[in-house]
Write a protein that holds these residues in place. Structure first.
Motif, mmCIF file in Angstrom:
data_model
loop_
_atom_site.group_PDB
_atom_site.id
_atom_site.type_symbol
_atom_site.label_atom_id
_atom_site.label_comp_id
_atom_site.label_asym_id
_atom_site.label_seq_id
_atom_site.Cartn_x
_atom_site.Cartn_y
_atom_site.Cartn_z
ATOM 1 N N GLY A 101 -0.548 2.457 3.669
ATOM 2 C CA GLY A 101 -1.687 2.048 2.861
ATOM 3 C C GLY A 101 -1.942 0.559 2.920
ATOM 4 O O GLY A 101 -3.094 0.112 2.968
ATOM 5 N N GLN A 104 -3.400 -0.327 6.459
ATOM 6 C CA GLN A 104 -4.784 0.130 6.551
ATOM 7 C C GLN A 104 -5.700 -0.663 5.639
ATOM 8 O O GLN A 104 -6.871 -0.904 5.960
ATOM 9 C CB GLN A 104 -4.886 1.613 6.176
ATOM 10 C CG GLN A 104 -4.315 2.564 7.197
ATOM 11 C CD GLN A 104 -4.623 4.008 6.859
ATOM 12 O OE1 GLN A 104 -4.901 4.785 7.750
ATOM 13 N NE2 GLN A 104 -4.579 4.384 5.598
ATOM 14 N N GLY A 105 -5.162 -1.086 4.484
ATOM 15 C CA GLY A 105 -5.981 -1.761 3.486
ATOM 16 C C GLY A 105 -6.538 -3.100 3.932
ATOM 17 O O GLY A 105 -7.471 -3.618 3.313
ATOM 18 N N PRO A 108 -11.473 -2.346 7.438
ATOM 19 C CA PRO A 108 -12.451 -1.359 6.946
ATOM 20 C C PRO A 108 -11.956 0.070 7.164
ATOM 21 O O PRO A 108 -11.264 0.357 8.146
ATOM 22 C CB PRO A 108 -13.699 -1.649 7.792
ATOM 23 C CG PRO A 108 -13.549 -3.073 8.220
ATOM 24 C CD PRO A 108 -12.077 -3.288 8.414
ATOM 25 N N ASP A 109 -12.323 0.950 6.241
ATOM 26 C CA ASP A 109 -11.924 2.351 6.356
ATOM 27 C C ASP A 109 -12.509 2.984 7.609
ATOM 28 O O ASP A 109 -13.632 2.666 8.025
ATOM 29 C CB ASP A 109 -12.403 3.150 5.146
ATOM 30 C CG ASP A 109 -11.586 2.889 3.896
ATOM 31 O OD1 ASP A 109 -10.449 2.392 4.020
ATOM 32 O OD2 ASP A 109 -12.088 3.187 2.794
ATOM 33 N N SER A 110 -11.757 3.913 8.169
ATOM 34 C CA SER A 110 -12.287 4.758 9.232
ATOM 35 C C SER A 110 -13.073 5.902 8.589
ATOM 36 O O SER A 110 -13.123 6.043 7.365
ATOM 37 C CB SER A 110 -11.142 5.324 10.073
ATOM 38 O OG SER A 110 -10.411 6.270 9.307
ATOM 39 N N ASP A 111 -13.652 6.758 9.436
ATOM 40 C CA ASP A 111 -14.385 7.917 8.916
ATOM 41 C C ASP A 111 -13.473 8.895 8.185
ATOM 42 O O ASP A 111 -13.948 9.707 7.389
ATOM 43 C CB ASP A 111 -15.080 8.651 10.073
ATOM 44 C CG ASP A 111 -16.184 7.816 10.711
ATOM 45 O OD1 ASP A 111 -16.648 6.856 10.065
ATOM 46 O OD2 ASP A 111 -16.564 8.125 11.855
ATOM 47 N N ALA A 113 -11.346 8.479 5.774
ATOM 48 C CA ALA A 113 -11.162 8.272 4.332
ATOM 49 C C ALA A 113 -12.079 9.139 3.486
ATOM 50 O O ALA A 113 -11.680 9.614 2.405
ATOM 51 C CB ALA A 113 -11.369 6.798 4.002
ATOM 52 N N ALA A 114 -13.287 9.381 3.948
ATOM 53 C CA ALA A 114 -14.259 10.148 3.169
ATOM 54 C C ALA A 114 -14.081 11.654 3.307
ATOM 55 O O ALA A 114 -14.785 12.425 2.643
ATOM 56 C CB ALA A 114 -15.677 9.762 3.588
ATOM 57 N N THR A 191 -10.151 8.250 13.163
ATOM 58 C CA THR A 191 -9.103 8.545 12.177
ATOM 59 C C THR A 191 -8.407 7.270 11.735
ATOM 60 O O THR A 191 -8.202 7.047 10.539
ATOM 61 C CB THR A 191 -8.078 9.536 12.769
ATOM 62 O OG1 THR A 191 -8.745 10.763 13.088
ATOM 63 C CG2 THR A 191 -6.961 9.824 11.783
ATOM 64 N N ASN A 193 -8.744 3.087 12.160
ATOM 65 C CA ASN A 193 -9.558 1.989 12.668
ATOM 66 C C ASN A 193 -8.832 1.379 13.869
ATOM 67 O O ASN A 193 -7.676 0.964 13.755
ATOM 68 C CB ASN A 193 -9.736 0.935 11.569
ATOM 69 C CG ASN A 193 -10.647 -0.209 11.978
ATOM 70 O OD1 ASN A 193 -10.727 -0.577 13.140
ATOM 71 N ND2 ASN A 193 -11.311 -0.790 11.002
#
Length: 238
Positions: A101, A104-105, A108-111, A113-114, A191, A193
Motif C-alpha cells: 500500500g 502504490q500510494g 496514481p492509482d491504476s484501473d 483500484a476501482a 493492474t 501503475n
C-alpha cells in the motif's frame, strides 16, 4: 552439484501457478530445472516463509522470479542463503519496512483500484479476514488485457484472492540489497501503475530492466521475452 540455479517461479495475487505455464514450458525446454509453488495469498510474511521453505528444500542455488504480488514475496523470501538472484516480472520490489500500500500510494492509482471486491472469510478463533479480488466483469480488461477472451473469462472465475492483510504488511527484509536482480516493466499494465515497477527496479539497482508494450499478465502474452530474461539471469548467476 550443478552451478546452474533451479528457477522458482512465484505467482501473484488473483492468479495461480498456471499463469506461468508458457514460461515454465520454455524454461524446461531449455533444460532448466523449474519449480512453480502455489502461493496462498494470505499474508506477505506467511507467503514468503512458505516460498522460502520451498527454496531451502532445493539442493543448490536458486533463482527466484516473482510476478506482481509475487515480486513482494520474493523480496522477502530471497533472503534465503541459496538464493542467488531475483527477477521481478511486472512486480513490486519493496524496501525494508515498506508495504504494498505504501509503495502504490506514491503513484496514481491504476484501473484496478476501482474494480476490487471485498469479501469476508472465516479465521479460526479470530475476527473474519477480508479477501480482495477483481470484479469478474472487469477482470478481462483490467487484469487479463491482451489474453484471448476465452482464456480471460476462465481466469476471471478461477482467480485466487489476496487477503487484505497483505496490502498493509511491511516487508521485514529486501533481498535485493544483497542479491543481484532483474526486472520486466509491463508498460501497458492496468493492474499496477508501470511507474511503480520502474521506480522499484531503479531503487533496487537491477542489472537489466526490460520494458515491454505488454499488459499485466506479460508471462502469458510475451512468454519468450520473459523466459529470455530469466534465462539470462540464470546464466549470469551460474
Amino acid at each position: 552439484m550443478s552451478s546452474t540455479p533451479t528457477i522458482v517461479l512465484v505467482h501473484g495475487a488473483f492468479a495461480d501457478a498456471g499463469s506461468w505455464t508458457p514460461v515454465t514450458r520454455a524454461l524446461l525446454d531449455q533444460g532448466f530445472r523449474v519449480v512453480v509453488p502455489p502461493v496462498l495469498n494470505r499474508s506477505l510474511t506467511g507467503d514468503a516463509a512458505y516460498v522460502r521453505s520451498v527454496v531451502e528444500a532445493i539442493d543448490g542455488p536458486v533463482l527466484l522470479a516473482g510476478h506482481s504480488y509475487g515480486g513482494a514475496v520474493i523480496t522477502v523470501a530471497g533472503a534465503a542463503e541459496n538464493v542467488v538472484g531475483l527477477v521481478f516480472v511486472a512486480g513490486y520490489a519493496l524496501k525494508e519496512g515498506e508495504s504494498l500500500g505504501e509503495l502504490q500510494g506514491g503513484f496514481p492509482d491504476s484501473d484496478l483500484a476501482a474494480h476490487l471486491v471485498y469479501t469476508p472469510y472465516p479465521v479460526d478463533g479470530a475476527e473474519p479476514g477480508t479477501d480482495v479480488s477483481v470484479a469478474v466483469d472487469a477482470f478481462p480488461a483490467v487484469f487479463a488485457a491482451g489474453v484471448p477472451d476465452d482464456v480471460a473469462t476462465v481466469l476471471a472465475v478461477s482467480q485466487r484472492p489476496l487477503s487484505a492483510v497483505a496490502f498493509g504488511e511491511p516487508a521485514p527484509v529486501a533481498a535485493w540489497r544483497t542479491k543481484p536482480s532483474w526486472g520486466i516493466v509491463a508498460a501497458a499494465d492496468h493492474t499496477i501503475n508501470p511507474d511503480v515497477e520502474r521506480f522499484g527496479y531503479e531503487r533496487a539497482g537491477v542489472r537489466e530492466s526490460v520494458e515491454l508494450d505488454a499488459p499485466h499478465l506479460v508471462m502469458l502474452t510475451h512468454p519468450a521475452e520473459v523466459a529470455g530474461l530469466i534465462a539470462r539471469a540464470a546464466g549470469q548467476t551460474a
